[in-house]
Design an enzyme around this catalytic site. Structure first.
Site, PDB file in Angstrom:
ATOM      1  N   ASP A  13       0.815  -1.224   0.000  1.00 55.76           N
ATOM      2  CA  ASP A  13       0.000   0.000   0.000  1.00 55.76           C
ATOM      3  C   ASP A  13       0.843   1.266   0.000  1.00 55.76           C
ATOM      4  OD1 ASP A  13      -2.423  -1.615   0.343  1.00 55.76           O
ATOM      5  OD2 ASP A  13      -1.752  -1.874   2.408  1.00 55.76           O
ATOM      6  N   GLU A  14       2.041   1.205  -0.588  1.00 52.89           N
ATOM      7  CA  GLU A  14       2.923   2.371  -0.597  1.00 52.89           C
ATOM      8  C   GLU A  14       2.632   3.325  -1.755  1.00 52.89           C
ATOM      9  OE1 GLU A  14       5.333  -1.307   0.642  1.00 52.89           O
ATOM     10  OE2 GLU A  14       4.094  -0.738  -1.077  1.00 52.89           O
ATOM     11  N   HIS A  41      -4.141  -2.112  -6.533  1.00 52.37           N
ATOM     12  CA  HIS A  41      -3.483  -0.934  -7.095  1.00 52.37           C
ATOM     13  C   HIS A  41      -4.553   0.104  -7.414  1.00 52.37           C
ATOM     14  CE1 HIS A  41       0.273  -3.023  -7.333  1.00 52.37           C
ATOM     15  NE2 HIS A  41      -0.172  -3.906  -8.194  1.00 52.37           N
ATOM     16  N   PRO A 303      -9.414  -1.006   7.798  1.00 53.84           N
ATOM     17  CA  PRO A 303      -8.578   0.131   8.196  1.00 53.84           C
ATOM     18  C   PRO A 303      -7.129  -0.325   8.335  1.00 53.84           C
ATOM     19  CG  PRO A 303     -10.504  -0.067   9.625  1.00 53.84           C
ATOM     20  CD  PRO A 303     -10.449  -1.310   8.804  1.00 53.84           C
TER      21      PRO A 303
END
Length: 430
Positions: A13-14, A41, A303
């Site tokens: 999740d970068e 993505h 989350p």
């Protein structure tokens, strides 16, 4: 011969999809080499968000070839659904190529994934329940079904019957769960195979031919280095190798053909699922970062856990993945904080350490050693150069580069393509 690998340097999740999309403009072939539809993505084009899980980000460039390599595990149902989604949005997929050697995820993999996770109780790993792990298990056990098998009606039927007999014994006797009938799967999944048949080929040939012809090839990793099955926070990892070395195995391209490795990271840290996270925040600062950064999983919707930037993690990623360039995302999310922190080392039982321990027990005892820097209050989402950043934000970016020991090639101040700023062209330096 020109090739660049894009890897996540944290726990996924970068913003790899965004950077891959950005670098794709100068590439001629874009390839995925591992993972499955557990990856998510998000690409923003003309203020419109596109969410992909299997198909490479380069699909939005019709003149470029997009490749799903042999190291990817493919859920045919998910793939057909994703293709339909793109077609509905007016995106052509004629430029897609799928490896005939890629392994297939079937319903019994997903069911086994769920049963295994439930059986772990409090020791659950936090899997996405997409069947990824069980599919890689079958691959290693040499009982997996590949795309080439899926396309052959007789071979698919034979191997499916054999695998179901074994899996159903497991479901009934070990998990006290109902079996899966052959007829529930066969026609449906054989049909999916026929739908994707036109895309299937030997992608190793395509990739090597492109490189030998001097074309620019971009390899797109899924997840992140800290989720790598060998180099990550085992067992809280994925079942493949997101590190740059995974390219050679997952695409059929030799290591001598890799030129650059771009490590993608956020200006803070996040992860989905269980596992160690030394810089995790549990206060209002963490909640603020989560909400401003929209830190919810693309695949799961869960989350994400958030924390300060961890240079110990980053140096580990740099070392094991051979990172040559850094792409720093989401600096804008930290705007408005009076103070920002960077973890520079860990305190383990009173001793300072600069490396990331393999032992989970040691990691539980690691306390982050922070360096505090003054924050900035300005809105930086319109910034288009390093010099235009507020001084404190500029110092923060530079300090990250110093601590990680890799030059920063791009930094972004928002999700849009136009919000990615180039400090050094990755392609031009090859």
């Amino acid at each position: 011969m020109t090739s660049v690998v894009v890897v996540g340097t944290q726990w996924g999740d970068e913003g790899k999809g965004k950077i891959t999309d950005f670098l794709s403009s100068d590439a001629e072939v874009i390839a995925r080499y591992q993972g499955g539809d557990n990856a998510g993505h998000t690409i923003v084009i003309d203020n419109k968000k596109f969410k992909l899980h299997l198909i490479p980000s380069g699909i939005f460039f019709p003149e470029k070839i997009s490749v799903i390599g042999n190291g990817v595990v493919v859920n045919p149902k998910s793939l057909v659904k994703e293709l339909a989604y793109l077609h509905e949005e007016g995106v052509t997929t004629d430029n897609l190529r799928i490896s005939d050697r890629a392994h297939v995820i079937l319903p019994y993999h997903i069911k086994l994934d769920q049963l295994q996770e439930e059986a772990k109780g409090d020791n659950k790993i936090g899997t996405t329940i997409k069947g990824i792990g069980p599919a890689y298990m079958d691959k290693a056990a040499r009982v997996g079904i590949r795309i080439a098998d899926l396309l052959d009606r007789d071979i698919f039927a034979e191997r499916l019957k054999t695998n179901l007999a074994e899996k159903n014994r497991l479901f009934e006797k070990m998990y006290d769960s109902a079996p899966i009938a052959f007829d529930e799967i066969f026609e449906e999944y054989y049909g999916y195979g026929q739908e994707i048949k036109k895309y299937v080929t030997d992608t190793s040939v395509i990739l090597n031919d492109a490189l030998d012809a001097g074309k620019r090839v971009l390899f797109e990793g899924a997840q992140g280095v800290m989720l790598d099955i060998d180099q990550g926070t085992y067992p809280f990892v994925t079942s493949s190798n997101p590190v740059a070395g995974g390219v050679t195995i997952g695409s059929g391209v030799g290591p001598s053909k890799i030129n650059k490795v771009v490590g993608v990271c956020k200006a803070y840290t996040s992860r989905v699922g269980d596992g160690p996270f030394p810089t995790e925040l549990f206060d209002e600062v963490g909640e603020r970062i989560r909400e401003i950064g929209h830190e919810y999983g693309t695949t799961t919707g869960r989350p994400r856990r958030v924390g300060w930037f961890d240079s110990v993690v980053m140096r580990h990623s740099r070392r094991v993945s051979g990172i040559t360039n850094l792409s720093l995302n989401s600096i804008d999310v930290l705007s408005g904080l009076e103070t920002v922190k960077i973890c520079v080392a860990y305190d383990l039982d009173g001793k300072r350490i600069d490396h990331y321990p393999a032992s989970l027990e040691q990691l539980k005892r690691c306390k982050p050693i922070y360096e505090e820097l003054p924050g900035w209050s300005e809105d930086i989402t319109g910034v288009r150069s390093l010099e235009d950043l507020p001084e404190n934000a500029r110092n923060y970016v530079r300090r990250i580069g110093e601590l990680v020991g890799v030059r920063i090639s791009t930094f972004s101040v928002g999700p849009g393509r136009e919000q990615t700023n180039i400090l050094e062209s990755v392609w031009a330096t090859i």
